[in-house]
Design an enzyme around this catalytic site. Structure first.
Site, short mmCIF file in Angstrom:
data_model
loop_
_atom_site.label_atom_id
_atom_site.label_comp_id
_atom_site.label_asym_id
_atom_site.label_seq_id
_atom_site.Cartn_x
_atom_site.Cartn_y
_atom_site.Cartn_z
N CYS A 1 -2.54 31.87 44.10
CA CYS A 1 -1.47 32.29 45.00
C CYS A 1 -0.68 33.35 44.25
O CYS A 1 -0.14 33.07 43.17
CB CYS A 1 -0.57 31.10 45.34
SG CYS A 1 0.98 31.66 46.07
N ARG B 1 -21.96 20.37 12.57
CA ARG B 1 -23.34 20.74 12.89
C ARG B 1 -23.46 22.25 13.15
O ARG B 1 -24.45 22.87 12.76
CB ARG B 1 -23.81 19.96 14.12
CG ARG B 1 -25.20 20.32 14.56
CD ARG B 1 -25.73 19.34 15.58
NE ARG B 1 -27.11 19.61 15.84
CZ ARG B 1 -27.55 20.48 16.74
NH1 ARG B 1 -26.68 21.15 17.45
NH2 ARG B 1 -28.83 20.69 16.91
N PHE C 1 0.84 -1.20 0.00
CA PHE C 1 0.00 0.00 0.00
C PHE C 1 0.88 1.25 0.00
O PHE C 1 0.70 2.16 -0.80
CB PHE C 1 -0.92 -0.01 1.23
CG PHE C 1 -1.91 1.11 1.25
CD1 PHE C 1 -3.15 0.96 0.64
CD2 PHE C 1 -1.61 2.33 1.85
CE1 PHE C 1 -4.08 1.99 0.64
CE2 PHE C 1 -2.52 3.37 1.84
CZ PHE C 1 -3.76 3.20 1.24
N LYS D 1 -25.98 5.06 19.92
CA LYS D 1 -25.77 6.50 19.85
C LYS D 1 -24.28 6.73 20.04
O LYS D 1 -23.74 6.50 21.14
CB LYS D 1 -26.59 7.21 20.93
CG LYS D 1 -26.54 8.70 20.81
CD LYS D 1 -27.59 9.33 21.71
CE LYS D 1 -27.67 10.83 21.53
NZ LYS D 1 -26.44 11.54 21.69
N CYS E 1 7.05 30.84 45.40
CA CYS E 1 6.20 29.68 45.68
C CYS E 1 6.71 28.51 44.83
O CYS E 1 6.72 28.58 43.60
CB CYS E 1 4.76 30.04 45.33
SG CYS E 1 3.61 28.71 45.66
N CYS F 1 3.25 27.99 50.11
CA CYS F 1 4.10 29.09 50.60
C CYS F 1 3.37 29.97 51.62
O CYS F 1 3.91 30.94 52.10
CB CYS F 1 4.57 29.94 49.43
SG CYS F 1 3.27 30.93 48.70
N GLU G 1 -21.56 10.49 12.51
CA GLU G 1 -20.81 10.93 13.67
C GLU G 1 -19.32 10.70 13.45
O GLU G 1 -18.92 9.61 13.06
CB GLU G 1 -21.28 10.11 14.89
CG GLU G 1 -20.97 10.73 16.21
CD GLU G 1 -22.04 11.74 16.65
OE1 GLU G 1 -22.92 12.12 15.84
OE2 GLU G 1 -21.97 12.17 17.81
N LYS H 1 -30.78 7.51 26.61
CA LYS H 1 -29.39 7.68 27.03
C LYS H 1 -29.06 6.75 28.19
O LYS H 1 -29.85 6.60 29.13
CB LYS H 1 -29.15 9.14 27.48
CG LYS H 1 -29.46 10.14 26.37
CD LYS H 1 -28.23 10.75 25.78
CE LYS H 1 -27.67 11.81 26.67
NZ LYS H 1 -26.66 12.63 26.08
#
Ligand code: IVH
Length: 722
Positions: free
Chosen positions: A428, A140, A42, A119, A434, A413, A177, A316
């Site tokens: 901080c 979308r 390939f 889904k 620190c 610190c 999708e 769902k």
């Protein structure tokens, strides 16, 4: 199968022949999962096609199989109006509600046939085909308009660029999708972690983020996949959803094998209960089941609400949940001083892994949940890698527990924390003393995408810090090899390497220096825009708030952060020390003409950090050199980027051609000294030999003949069933 080159064929015929063969191999490999050639065969055909296409730009085709590897042309993402709005689905978590929906449908159309599908948890895409060729791919967006992401979608191996069979309509749209399988997701996040980049929270975000990548080469490497689940158009060869997807499968689309025709509630329930468990073994994410009315005539009778079709519904799956005890909330300090609270939990098994910690984001979230140490909490893993706490079981709250008091001091610190206007996190403010902030800034500075100082990892930075050798980024440039060689775990060799790589970092272009400084909100892209707009650090430092906002991508928040950074005396001192160390504080001229490369032939391969291949080509020419497509005995240098094609590399090595890195190339131009680059060349060869490479594709233009939304009579009419 390779169909060796037949000398009677013209090059044009051979290009067509290779395109056909490669398309078929691709279909057998990705759709039928029944390969007909070896990877080697390939790759050999693909390279031959690439070389022929490079020699015949007039025969370029955006749908050639070479488009699969992407290009480094910056994507523009034109906004496109959908021919039919991309609606969403009504969804439910309740079986009772689902049963009511089934009853309603059956009553309205007097008995029906349903198709149940998984889904897929990715991002929706709409593909348009004309005369069997992919014309465009659109996200979308807001449902009415989406972004044209055709170039990126062409790199998804399961999206056919040319269809097979002869019964597809001349013009149709198919929707589905784009998703990221778990293996691709894990690999991507591991790479990001290695580079110190923020991780994607779940495969859905990773898929959506990848589709919007500026470079389709990057998309090609990330391993997206695409399943189609909805067809529309004129003259579809069938009158049902099931039939139309069976036809689409024949045309070369990837259609899920998990679809099932169900004729009643019991069969639908059975499908759901099977996949609620079986989906956990799937190699890609799903978050529910979609139940659709099968016959198009029934769909027409049912119609739509404003937002969703009445002929489909999504059930769902519930996110997996566990209950465990919150032992303690601890706090982490990031490089910018941002505080992140972390829930330490009694270990609990959730979706196959033992969970001990969960993110809490910020003080507001803790307050909203009224979290208390000792509480029994609900932990959920909704596709996210790090689980989250979604609630407290108040019935089990220990007597006498007290609301959690958010810290007011830095846990490292002890400086009083501050909260900036409009920000949910506490910070901080003690940037210079620190520990995690100091270390975090140095670690950010040395990252590959910043100053790229190899040899220095997090542990070595800590070692240098503990031994008082570095306390800020500028200290790196004062280090001596002797100081490093005596430290535990470092010998003379690694000490030398570190010093060399620190020295090389003075060649890193200005935009990466700007990113490396670690100014809050100035990420890689913003740094590029700032560098392009202001051209020098002095100009950025001198800019007012209004002037900063004029640069692309810079809003008020970023502008204020830049002003704060440079207002700080210590930061300004560091800047002056970096300037003295010779860092690039100015953007290089794009293509200042010179004779630096006169008489040299340079082949470019791979992808590059600072420039696109087109820019590099332009630079070679502007400096008097010649850019060649293929390595031969006449090649002077192979300019090697990341993931260089192994064939090119091998050939160059065999012919003894010098391999140079992008940095070497800049040096050649800057110094005008063509002889003195042996050291860098050796480095480049090391990197280059590392990865197996996606070969380079042509830089294809977006299709010119994309129909606009007003195609009038040619629009699909009876198939408008999205
Ligand atoms: S049908 C009119 N089928 O779910 C709606 N959608 O929540 C057409 N999705 O935007 C969509 N798998 O991105 C359909 N088998 C499937 C699906 C599916 C995932 C997504 C899709 C849609 C979202 C709605």
């Amino acid at each position: 199968m390779t169909g060796r080159y037949n000398p009677v064929m013209t090059e044009e015929q051979r290009i067509k022949d290779l395109r056909q063969r490669l398309n078929y191999c691709n279909y057998r490999y990705y759709i039928e999962t029944d390969p007909v050639v070896s990877d080697f065969e390939f790759d050999t055909m693909l390279r031959e096609l690439q070389d022929l296409e490079a020699a015949h730009p007039e025969l370029a085709d955006p749908n050639s199989p070479t488009a699969r590897v992407g290009s480094d042309v910056t994507n523009e993402f034109r906004s496109v109006e959908h021919t039919f709005p991309m609606l969403s689905l009504s969804n439910t978590y309740s079986l009772d509600e689902l049963h009511e929906w089934i009853d309603r449908v059956e009553k309205e159309i007097g008995g029906s046939e349903f198709v149940c599908e998984l889904k897929f948890d990715g991002t929706a895409i709409s593909l348009t085909y004309e005369h069997g060729r992919l014309l465009r791919a659109v996200t979308r967006g807001d449902g009415t308009r989406g972004d044209d992401v055709t170039e990126n979608v062409r790199t998804i191996r399961t999206v056919p660029l040319m269809l097979t069979g002869d019964d597809y309509p001349d013009f149709f749209e198919i929707r589905g999708e784009v998703f990221m399988p778990y293996t691709s997701f894990d690999r991507l996040n591991a790479e990001r972690e290695n580079n110190g980049e923020p991780l994607f929270a779940n495969p859905r975000n990773a898929a959506a983020g990848t589709l919007k990548q500026q470079s389709s080469q990057v998309v090609a490497r990330r391993g997206l996949d695409c399943t189609l689940y909805q067809l529309a158009g004129d003259n579809l060869p069938c009158d049902s959803h099931w039939g139309s997807l069976e036809a689409a499968r024949r045309w070369g689309f990837k259609i899920s094998d998990a679809m099932s025709v169900c004729r009643n509630t019991e069969q639908i329930d059975e499908y759901i209960s099977h996949w609620d468990t079986a989906r956990k073994a799937l190699p890609f994410p799903t978050d529910g089941v979609v139940i659709k009315v099968n016959r198009f005539s029934d769909r027409r009778a049912l119609g739509f609400t404003a937002k969703a079709p009445k002929w489909a519904v999504a059930y769902k799956f519930k996110a997996e949940q566990a209950v465990t005890r919150l032992l303690k909330v601890t706090y982490q300090v990031g490089r910018t001083g941002a505080i992140t609270p972390v829930a330490n939990l009694e270990p609990v098994l959730l979706a196959g892994t033992t969970v001990k910690r969960a993110t809490l984001h910020n003080a507001d979230q803790i307050a909203a949940l009224d979290l208390r140490e000792g509480d029994m909490v609900y932990v959920e893993k909704g596709g996210e890698i790090i689980p989250k706490i979604t609630g407290v079981d108040l019935t089990q709250r220990p007597a006498g527990s007290r609301p959690l008091e958010y810290i007011t001091e830095c846990p490292e610190c002890h400086s009083p924390l501050v909260r900036y206007e409009g920000e949910a996190k506490h910070y901080c403010p003690n940037q210079s003393h620190c520990r995690p902030q100091i270390l975090g800034r140095i670690i950010h500075f040395i990252r590959r995408k910043a100053m790229n100082i190899d040899g220095l990892g997090e542990e070595t930075v800590e070692l240098l810090f503990e031994n008082g050798l570095v306390g800020c980024i500028a200290d790196l440039y004062d280090l001596k090899a002797e100081q490093l060689a005596v430290l535990p775990r470092l010998g003379e060799k690694s000490a030398e390497n570190i010093i060399t790589s620190i020295r090389h970092s003075t060649e890193v272009p200005f935009h990466r220096v700007l990113f490396a400084l670690g100014i809050r909100f100035v990420g890689e892209t913003t740094a590029k825009y700032l560098a392009a707009h202001f051209r020098s650090l002095d100009a950025v430092m001198a800019a007012s708030r209004e002037e900063l906002i004029e640069a692309e991508e810079v809003g008020e928040k970023i502008a204020d952060s830049i002003l704060d950074y440079f207002a700080d005396e210590q930061n300004r001192e560091i800047i002056e020390r970096l300037r003295a160390a010779g860092l690039q504080f100015e953007a290089r001229q794009q293509t200042p003409a010179s004779e630096a490369l006169r008489g040299l032939s340079i082949v470019i391969s791979g992808s590059f950090r600072d420039h696109s291949r087109d820019e590099l080509k332009a630079m070679i020419e502007a400096h008097g050199g010649k850019n060649l497509a293929a390595v031969s005995a006449n090649t002077s240098y192979l300019l090697a980027g990341d993931k260089i094609g192994p064939a090119k590399l091998q050939k160059a090595q065999k012919l003894g051609i010098r391999i140079i890195s992008e940095d070497d190339f800049h040096r050649m131009i800057a110094d005008n000294m063509i002889g003195g680059i042996a050291e860098g060349a050796a480095n480049a060869a090391d990197t280059a030999a590392g990865g197996s490479a996606p070969p380079q594709g042509p830089q294809s233009e977006p299709p010119q003949n994309a129909p606009d939304s007003g195609r009038g009579g040619e629009q699909p009419q009876q198939g408008t069933l999205f």
